[in-house]
Scaffold this active site. Structure first.
Site, PDB file in Angstrom:
ATOM      1  N   ARG A 122    -100.221  28.726  80.270  1.00 47.63           N
ATOM      2  CA  ARG A 122    -100.128  27.771  81.382  1.00 47.63           C
ATOM      3  C   ARG A 122     -99.269  28.370  82.496  1.00 47.63           C
ATOM      4  O   ARG A 122     -98.383  29.165  82.254  1.00 47.63           O
ATOM      5  CB  ARG A 122     -99.456  26.480  80.911  1.00 47.63           C
ATOM      6  CG  ARG A 122    -100.316  25.672  79.958  1.00 47.63           C
ATOM      7  CD  ARG A 122     -99.941  24.202  79.982  1.00 47.63           C
ATOM      8  NE  ARG A 122     -98.526  23.977  79.763  1.00 47.63           N
ATOM      9  CZ  ARG A 122     -97.871  22.930  80.262  1.00 47.63           C
ATOM     10  NH1 ARG A 122     -98.514  22.043  81.006  1.00 47.63           N
ATOM     11  NH2 ARG A 122     -96.581  22.759  80.015  1.00 47.63           N
ATOM     12  N   LYS A 187     -94.273  27.831  67.470  1.00 45.82           N
ATOM     13  CA  LYS A 187     -95.620  27.852  68.053  1.00 45.82           C
ATOM     14  C   LYS A 187     -96.613  28.702  67.248  1.00 45.82           C
ATOM     15  O   LYS A 187     -96.377  29.878  66.988  1.00 45.82           O
ATOM     16  CB  LYS A 187     -95.521  28.379  69.489  1.00 45.82           C
ATOM     17  CG  LYS A 187     -96.791  28.282  70.287  1.00 45.82           C
ATOM     18  CD  LYS A 187     -96.490  28.183  71.765  1.00 45.82           C
ATOM     19  CE  LYS A 187     -97.708  28.382  72.616  1.00 45.82           C
ATOM     20  NZ  LYS A 187     -97.504  27.910  73.997  1.00 45.82           N
ATOM     21  N   ARG A 322     -89.227  19.756  75.515  1.00 39.19           N
ATOM     22  CA  ARG A 322     -88.404  20.478  74.535  1.00 39.19           C
ATOM     23  C   ARG A 322     -87.647  19.469  73.683  1.00 39.19           C
ATOM     24  O   ARG A 322     -87.337  18.368  74.132  1.00 39.19           O
ATOM     25  CB  ARG A 322     -87.365  21.368  75.243  1.00 39.19           C
ATOM     26  CG  ARG A 322     -87.965  22.457  76.118  1.00 39.19           C
ATOM     27  CD  ARG A 322     -88.479  23.633  75.276  1.00 39.19           C
ATOM     28  NE  ARG A 322     -89.080  24.674  76.089  1.00 39.19           N
ATOM     29  CZ  ARG A 322     -90.371  24.746  76.411  1.00 39.19           C
ATOM     30  NH1 ARG A 322     -91.207  23.816  75.996  1.00 39.19           N
ATOM     31  NH2 ARG A 322     -90.838  25.724  77.152  1.00 39.19           N
TER      32      ARG A 322
END
Ligand code: ATP
Ligand code: BTN
Length: 325
Positions: A122, A187, A322
């Site tokens: 992104r 991730k 976050r």
């Protein structure tokens, strides 16, 4: 030209046998020195090639390459036949399909690649894309109702990725709004949606999925956040063609569900897999930090953030979520 040479070298080395530099040079009509430069480039791309004097080049292990015929064979028969292309070397599977808009793509068309030289995350961030060990998959999806229908596409895709992983490996992942798949708190995969069109006119989307399967050590050093790969969480070897077929199958299934019933039909499933649900979080917007509690997502795919007792909807864009422990 360089691409054709590298494609040739990959094919020649794929089965894991020795191939001499001289032989390769003769086949391609270039010098042994040129061959060795191309081999060095392939090593930088993530291929584990070594050389032995008098024998030539060899891969440490044969390549387990993606194969179009195998992916099509593994697709469940009830899904729409869709176009599947598999590339060895590409800039970005998303960029490739975007370049084909509007007339050279068909609904559900898929582009997969073994390596991306310009994999995108992104907001112009880089997606590290070493050769032959991960999944880089993009799908074209036509949005008849215009870009308003694109809201929620990354959530729909995240659900599909988690469905696919679960059906193949029994591993349960978690989802982080708006575009990340987490496993063990870090991730595992990311989603990138590229759009073209106007709010109220039929538009185009390209849905990109980058999924870490077997992260090579050299590539891992280039990633500036904590990550994991799927193979590390599974006892048995994961078949890349089967994983690709599952991703295509579940993505098409979720996209049809979204088209007919909207995101509201999937909210319970999202909340069951939401990594931050009811946890303290901070929302980063440029230099601004907003602290609150994550209350899931709404029917349009906006994040619900509770701040000082009030819940507001955050509609994506230039924001990052976050944890705030
Ligand atoms: P957010 O989406 O919340 O803004 P993010 O840091 O995950 O956060 P993304 O744009 O979603 O940002 O993903 C791109 C980032 O992912 C890169 O800046 C890099 O830190 C990381 N990254 C790049 N390649 C990989 C990879 N193969 N596996 C895991 N992470 C990667
Ligand atoms: C992110 O987490 O920011 C999204 C990463 C998306 C990476 C995939 S890999 C296939 C497709 N092609 C790209 O260039 N990006 C997406």
């Amino acid at each position: 030209m360089a691409k054709a040479v590298r494609e040739h070298l990959i094919k020649a080395l794929a089965n894991g046998g020795f191939v001499s530099g001289q032989e390769l040079g003769d086949q391609l009509n270039i010098s042994r020195t040129a061959i060795s430069k191309h081999v060095k480039m392939l090593i930088d791309m993530g291929l584990d090639i070594y050389s032995v004097t008098g024998k030539g080049y060899k891969l440490a292990q044969p390549l387990d390459l993606l194969r179009k015929d195998e992916i099509l064979r593994l697709l469940p028969t009830e899904i729409l036949p869709c176009e599947v292309e598999v590339h060895n070397l590409i800039d970005s599977t998303n960029s490739y399909l975007m370049r084909r808009l509007p007339n050279q793509v068909t609904q559900g068309q898929v582009c997969l690649a073994e390596y991306q030289s310009a994999g995108r995350g992104r907001r112009g961030r880089q997606w590290i894309s070493p050769f032959g060990s991960q999944i880089y998959l993009s799908m074209y999806w036509y949005l008849e109702q215009g870009l308003s229908a694109a809201m929620g596409l990354s959530l729909v895709t995240a659900l599909a990725v988690s469905d696919a992983i679960y059906s193949l490996t029994n591993v349960q992942v978690q989802l982080k709004w708006p575009n990340d798949i987490y496993l063990g708190g870090v991730k595992l995969a990311g989603i990138l949606i590229d759009l073209e069109g106007q709010a109220l006119e039929p538009s185009h989307s390209v849905i990109g999925i980058g999924l870490n399967l077997n992260m090579p050590v050299q590539a891992a050093e280039k990633i500036d956040q904590r990550w994991t790969d799927l193979q590390s969480h599974s006892q048995s070897k994961i078949n890349r063609n089967a994983l690709s077929a599952q991703l295509i199958h579940h993505l098409l299934k979720r996209l049809h569900q979204h088209q007919h019933k909207g995101l509201s039909a999937m909210l319970d499933e999202w909340h069951a897999r939401d990594f931050y649900l009811n946890k303290p979080v901070k929302l980063l917007t440029g230099d601004n930090v907003t602290r609150g509690v994550c209350r899931g997502v709404n029917n349009q795919g906006a994040l619900l953030l509770e701040v000082d007792g009030y819940t507001k909807a955050i509609y994506g864009g230039e924001v990052s979520l976050r944890g705030d422990e």
